[in-house]
Scaffold this motif. Structure first.
Motif, short mmCIF file in Angstrom:
data_model
loop_
_atom_site.label_atom_id
_atom_site.label_comp_id
_atom_site.label_asym_id
_atom_site.label_seq_id
_atom_site.Cartn_x
_atom_site.Cartn_y
_atom_site.Cartn_z
N ILE A 275 0.84 -1.20 0.00
CA ILE A 275 0.00 0.00 0.00
C ILE A 275 0.87 1.25 0.00
CG2 ILE A 275 -1.68 1.31 1.36
CD1 ILE A 275 -2.80 -1.35 2.33
N ALA A 276 1.94 1.24 0.80
CA ALA A 276 2.83 2.40 0.85
C ALA A 276 3.51 2.62 -0.50
CB ALA A 276 3.86 2.21 1.96
N ARG A 277 3.93 1.57 -1.15
CA ARG A 277 4.59 1.70 -2.45
C ARG A 277 3.62 2.21 -3.52
NH1 ARG A 277 8.04 -3.98 -2.48
NH2 ARG A 277 9.90 -3.18 -1.38
N ALA A 278 2.35 1.89 -3.38
CA ALA A 278 1.36 2.31 -4.37
C ALA A 278 1.23 3.82 -4.43
CB ALA A 278 0.01 1.68 -4.06
N ALA A 279 1.66 4.53 -3.40
CA ALA A 279 1.59 6.00 -3.40
C ALA A 279 2.54 6.62 -4.41
CB ALA A 279 1.88 6.54 -2.00
N TYR A 280 3.51 5.85 -4.94
CA TYR A 280 4.39 6.36 -5.99
C TYR A 280 3.66 6.47 -7.33
CZ TYR A 280 8.60 5.70 -3.12
OH TYR A 280 9.57 5.78 -2.15
N GLN A 281 2.55 5.75 -7.47
CA GLN A 281 1.84 5.68 -8.75
C GLN A 281 0.94 6.91 -8.94
OE1 GLN A 281 2.41 3.17 -10.91
NE2 GLN A 281 3.88 2.31 -9.43
N PRO A 282 0.74 7.31 -10.22
CA PRO A 282 -0.21 8.41 -10.49
C PRO A 282 -1.64 7.97 -10.20
CG PRO A 282 0.54 7.43 -12.54
CD PRO A 282 1.36 6.80 -11.46
N THR A 283 -2.50 8.94 -10.02
CA THR A 283 -3.92 8.66 -9.79
C THR A 283 -4.75 9.33 -10.88
OG1 THR A 283 -4.18 10.58 -8.33
CG2 THR A 283 -3.59 8.48 -7.31
N LEU A 284 -5.79 8.65 -11.29
CA LEU A 284 -6.69 9.17 -12.32
C LEU A 284 -8.11 9.14 -11.76
CD1 LEU A 284 -7.16 10.16 -15.24
CD2 LEU A 284 -7.46 7.75 -15.89
N THR A 285 -8.76 10.31 -11.79
CA THR A 285 -10.10 10.44 -11.23
C THR A 285 -11.04 10.97 -12.29
OG1 THR A 285 -9.14 10.96 -9.07
CG2 THR A 285 -11.46 11.49 -9.38
N GLY A 286 -12.23 10.40 -12.35
CA GLY A 286 -13.28 10.90 -13.23
C GLY A 286 -14.30 11.69 -12.43
N PHE A 287 -14.82 12.77 -13.05
CA PHE A 287 -15.78 13.61 -12.31
C PHE A 287 -16.90 14.05 -13.23
CE2 PHE A 287 -12.64 16.51 -14.07
CZ PHE A 287 -13.41 17.53 -14.60
N TYR A 288 -18.01 14.38 -12.62
CA TYR A 288 -19.18 14.90 -13.33
C TYR A 288 -19.88 15.90 -12.41
CZ TYR A 288 -23.94 15.19 -15.12
OH TYR A 288 -25.14 15.66 -15.58
N ASN A 289 -20.30 17.05 -12.97
CA ASN A 289 -21.00 18.09 -12.21
C ASN A 289 -22.26 18.53 -12.95
OD1 ASN A 289 -19.03 18.54 -10.01
ND2 ASN A 289 -17.71 19.23 -11.67
N LEU A 290 -23.32 18.76 -12.23
CA LEU A 290 -24.57 19.28 -12.75
C LEU A 290 -24.96 20.49 -11.92
CD1 LEU A 290 -27.23 19.16 -14.40
CD2 LEU A 290 -28.12 17.62 -12.63
N ASN A 291 -25.23 21.63 -12.60
CA ASN A 291 -25.59 22.86 -11.90
C ASN A 291 -26.81 23.50 -12.57
OD1 ASN A 291 -23.26 23.40 -9.91
ND2 ASN A 291 -22.19 22.94 -11.83
N THR A 292 -27.59 24.18 -11.76
CA THR A 292 -28.74 24.92 -12.29
C THR A 292 -29.01 26.09 -11.35
OG1 THR A 292 -31.02 24.75 -13.07
CG2 THR A 292 -30.47 23.57 -11.03
N ARG A 293 -29.85 27.03 -11.83
CA ARG A 293 -30.15 28.21 -11.02
C ARG A 293 -31.58 28.66 -11.30
NH1 ARG A 293 -27.35 29.76 -15.44
NH2 ARG A 293 -28.14 31.55 -16.65
N VAL A 294 -32.13 29.41 -10.36
CA VAL A 294 -33.50 29.93 -10.47
C VAL A 294 -33.50 31.34 -9.91
CG1 VAL A 294 -35.89 29.66 -9.74
CG2 VAL A 294 -34.53 27.64 -10.26
N THR A 295 -34.14 32.29 -10.64
CA THR A 295 -34.29 33.65 -10.13
C THR A 295 -35.78 33.96 -9.97
OG1 THR A 295 -33.76 35.98 -10.55
CG2 THR A 295 -34.30 34.64 -12.46
#
Length: 454
Positions: A275-295
């Motif tokens: 587990i400690a050695r795995a911290a040398y590896q890069p990390t790849l994260t996927g994300f998604y965002n949804l936004n809306t507004r009302v006046t």
């Protein structure tokens, strides 16, 4: 009226009989062990540790799942604001924003997989710890149980000796009255009887204390009612002694929980390095965002050279029409973090070496304990046999001393000495007997034989 009285009397008799039987309950060794396994505080704490390990495993599994969060805000703007007509006015406007975000680890140097495997190992180790605690409690209960049996039998010996001396005092009184022996002999035997009564009281106290210790070990509330059943044990050649010490040790290596715990901790330490050695590896994260507004306020629009006042659509229309999406990937490549990852790896390797040493020490301790237990059984058996022989010889010597005293060849002091030596020999037989039984149970324990087996 008579029928009601008879019914009430019958109920009273039945209740009294039931109460009497309930108070006369005597616990067997198996009942004591089973009760302790369910109520002992240390075992309950170990069970909680196992439950915590199960929760930690669930946490590690959750790392594979995406993180989903929702947010919303509603705010008011109150004060001097330029209106839709272009005039500064005191007014209040309201706005609502809402959003939804989600993220998931696509690659994290396989840390999540390694962490999940580690928590599974930790769960196994905690279960072994629970078993080890149960084994220790069972052995302690057996030791306390045998201590009560010893004190019960020792009390019988002291009471029997008291009765013998009381009978001897009666005979001595007759001899004194007949002028056969001096009055001083009667005073000596009466002093012996008083000493016997004191020994009986001491034995009763020792029995009470041993019962109290066992009852407290079982976590019993009404310990003053506690008593155990008299049990007989086969003192023949133990089955486990038919095996050589190395055979007992080899079987103990496969069965003993402390070896399994040490091995599980070693596997956990190996996984921590990964587990400690795995911290040398890069990390790849996927994300998604949804936004809306009302006046909620009217707004102006300039159309065909004129200012047009527009009223906002209904809430849900705006909510769906104003929504927006964003998604993508984020790549993090570790370059330098102040040697934190490197030092964590080094610490994990040191912990691994400690676990290896602990595993080796546990094997050596087990080997030493098995050989010691094996030798203890042999020594306890010889001690018991010698104690039996000595008690038989002391008993014969006492009978011979009584015969000589009856004809005036020895005085009462010599007779009392013979009686004391005989009683001490009987007590030594009891001590050696239960020491032998307990030593057998310890060796049986290493060989995988249940603690409650006679």
């Amino acid at each position: 009226m008579k029928t009601n009285f008879r019914a009430a009397l019958l109920l009273i008799l039945l209740f009294s009989t039931f109460t009497s039987k309930a108070q006369e309950k005597k616990w067997t060794l198996e009942e004591c062990v089973n009760y302790a396994l369910q109520h002992n505080i240390s075992i309950r704490e170990a069970e909680l540790d196992a439950q915590l390990a199960e929760v930690n495993k669930s946490d590690a599994y959750g790392n594979f799942l995406p993180n989903v969060n929702a947010n919303a805000s509603h705010f008011w703007n109150i004060g001097l604001t330029q209106s839709i007509r272009g005039i500064l006015e005191q007014q209040t406007t309201q706005f609502t924003n809402a959003g939804l975000s989600a993220g998931v680890d696509l690659f994290k140097g396989l840390q999540n997989q390694k962490q999940y495997r580690r928590q599974k190992m930790a769960l196994v180790a905690s279960q072994y710890q629970l078993v080890k605690m149960q084994e220790d409690v069972s052995l302690n209960v057996a030791n306390a149980f045998l201590e009560v049996l010893f004190n019960k039998e020792n009390l019988k010996v002291q009471k029997e000796q008291l009765q013998v001396d009381l009978d001897q005092a009666e005979r001595t009184k007759d001899l004194v009255d007949g002028g056969m022996v001096p009055r001083g002999d009667l005073l000596d035997i009466q002093a012996t009887v008083a000493a016997d009564r004191q020994k009986v009281i001491q034995s009763e106290n020792q029995l009470l204390i041993s019962k109290l210790s066992l009852a407290q070990l079982l976590q019993l509330e009404e310990f003053w009612k506690f008593d155990i059943a008299d049990e007989e044990y086969d003192l023949g050649e133990p089955e486990v002694m038919l095996n050589a010490p190395m055979e007992v040790y080899n079987k103990a290596k496969d069965l003993r929980t402390e070896i399994k715990i040490a091995k599980a901790n070693l596997e956990i330490a190996e996984q921590d390095v990964k587990i400690a050695r795995a911290a040398y590896q890069p990390t790849l994260t996927g994300f998604y965002n949804l936004n809306t507004r009302v006046t909620y306020a009217d707004y102006s629009s300039f159309e065909n050279g004129q200012v047009v006042i527009i009223t906002p659509p209904p809430f849900w229309n705006q909510f769906w029409d104003n929504k927006g999406h964003s998604f993508g990937f984020q790549l993090n490549i570790p370059i330098f973090n102040g040697f934190a990852t490197r030092n964590n790896v080094r610490k994990s390797k040191i912990a691994l070496e400690r676990s290896k040493i602990a595993y080796e020490r546990q094997e050596l301790d087990l080997q030493r304990n098995v050989y010691t237990a094996y030798t203890d059984v042999q020594g306890a058996q010889k001690a018991y046999e010698a104690a039996v022989s000595a008690a038989e010889a002391r008993s014969q010597a006492l009978e011979y001393a009584k015969e000589r005293y009856e004809v005036g060849l020895i005085n009462i002091f010599d007779l009392n000495q013979a009686q004391t030596l005989s009683v001490n020999a009987q007590s030594e037989v009891l001590r050696a007997k239960y020491d032998y039984i307990f030593k057998i149970k310890i060796l049986d324990f290493y060989f995988g034989i249940p603690i409650t087996q006679n």
